[in-house]
Scaffold this active site. Sequence first.
Site, PDB file in Angstrom:
ATOM      1  CE  LYS A  23      -4.272  -1.870   1.835  1.00 14.95           C
ATOM      2  NZ  LYS A  23      -5.355  -1.793   2.840  1.00 14.95           N
ATOM      3  CG  PHE A  42      13.851   3.077   1.050  1.00 10.81           C
ATOM      4  CD1 PHE A  42      13.968   2.123   2.051  1.00 10.81           C
ATOM      5  CD2 PHE A  42      14.788   4.096   0.992  1.00 10.81           C
ATOM      6  CE1 PHE A  42      14.999   2.192   2.978  1.00 10.81           C
ATOM      7  CE2 PHE A  42      15.820   4.172   1.908  1.00 10.81           C
ATOM      8  CZ  PHE A  42      15.929   3.216   2.916  1.00 10.81           C
ATOM      9  CB  VAL A  47       6.829 -10.186  11.756  1.00 11.43           C
ATOM     10  CG1 VAL A  47       6.166 -10.794  12.985  1.00 11.43           C
ATOM     11  CG2 VAL A  47       5.778  -9.807  10.721  1.00 11.43           C
ATOM     12  CE  LYS A  48       9.166  -5.543  19.087  1.00  9.69           C
ATOM     13  NZ  LYS A  48      10.606  -5.314  19.126  1.00  9.69           N
ATOM     14  CE  LYS A  56       8.092  -2.885  23.163  1.00  7.72           C
ATOM     15  NZ  LYS A  56       8.066  -2.142  21.881  1.00  7.72           N
ATOM     16  CG  HIS A 121       7.856   5.653  16.720  1.00 10.08           C
ATOM     17  ND1 HIS A 121       8.384   4.813  17.673  1.00 10.08           N
ATOM     18  CD2 HIS A 121       8.899   5.991  15.908  1.00 10.08           C
ATOM     19  CE1 HIS A 121       9.688   4.668  17.462  1.00 10.08           C
ATOM     20  NE2 HIS A 121      10.017   5.385  16.402  1.00 10.08           N
ATOM     21  CD  GLU A 140       6.820   1.507  16.602  1.00  6.97           C
ATOM     22  OE1 GLU A 140       6.712   2.067  17.705  1.00  6.97           O
ATOM     23  OE2 GLU A 140       7.799   0.820  16.277  1.00  6.97           O
ATOM     24  CB  ALA A 152      17.809   4.693  14.162  1.00  9.45           C
ATOM     25  CB  THR A 153      20.932   1.437  11.136  1.00  4.97           C
ATOM     26  OG1 THR A 153      19.689   1.677  10.462  1.00  4.97           O
ATOM     27  CG2 THR A 153      21.444   0.055  10.767  1.00  4.97           C
TER      28      THR A 153
END
Length: 267
Positions: A23, A42, A47-48, A56, A121, A140, A152-153
């Site tokens: 989408k 991009f 998925v965790k 978590k 977020h 998220e 962040a990476t």
Amino acid sequence: MDGRDWKKFLLPYEQTIEELKVKFKTLRGELKSREEYSPIEFVTGRVKKISSILDKAKRLNVPVDQLETGIEDIAGIRIMCQFVEDIQWLAELIHARQDMKVVYEKDYIENKKESGYRSYHLIIEYPVQTALGMKHVLAEIQIRTLAMNFWATIEHSLNYKYKETLPDEVRTRLSKAAEAAYLLDQEMSSIRDEIMEAQKLFEDNSNLVNKVLNYIQELYFFHRFREAAQFQLRFNEIWEKDDVRALTELIQDLETAIVRAKKGEHA
């Protein structure tokens, strides 16, 4: 662990990720066609892993039977933008959509984390049609610039190495790097118009070249080999001179030649 079938548990989240990626990539293409610019550079998604979900849940004191509501980022989409200004524009586009509902949002750009982390977020509720019926999944969406994502990476990798306990020296240097990334974003924003104009010129020229090459290929398809070869020579000369006007004239001549070819006429 409660003995559940984790593979089946994750299926709706995996489907959510795939649908959301399609989408937002489609939205990118549509905006580029309509607006000649898209805030989306991009899109990635994940998925965790089960181990991360359980870690978590333990950290947040979420019972295993309440993971679907207690862990909001089991499914995660990350959207990269060129400019900071694009982030709010994209957030507004997401709010306006009818196929997902924004539950709440966290602005870590105006209110950066202590580490220096910046990102925007949105927690959304997404209806996914499964084999067992409709299921509303929490996911998220992180929106950030390329510079924010680079930082962040690196931070994520270092936190993994040091098991979330960074040495003071590393923490200090990371904080300085975060500010440098932020200043880079600010600098890019100050010349945003010039960058966008340059990118548009490049893309327009690229589209013209693609059109010429496709037309020449079409002439070969109609067995107009000599004519196609002549047009190829003209294109090569124009390409060396970088002459956009001559390229446009070449396209017009090619279109005329293709019309003749379709009618079976000779040049």
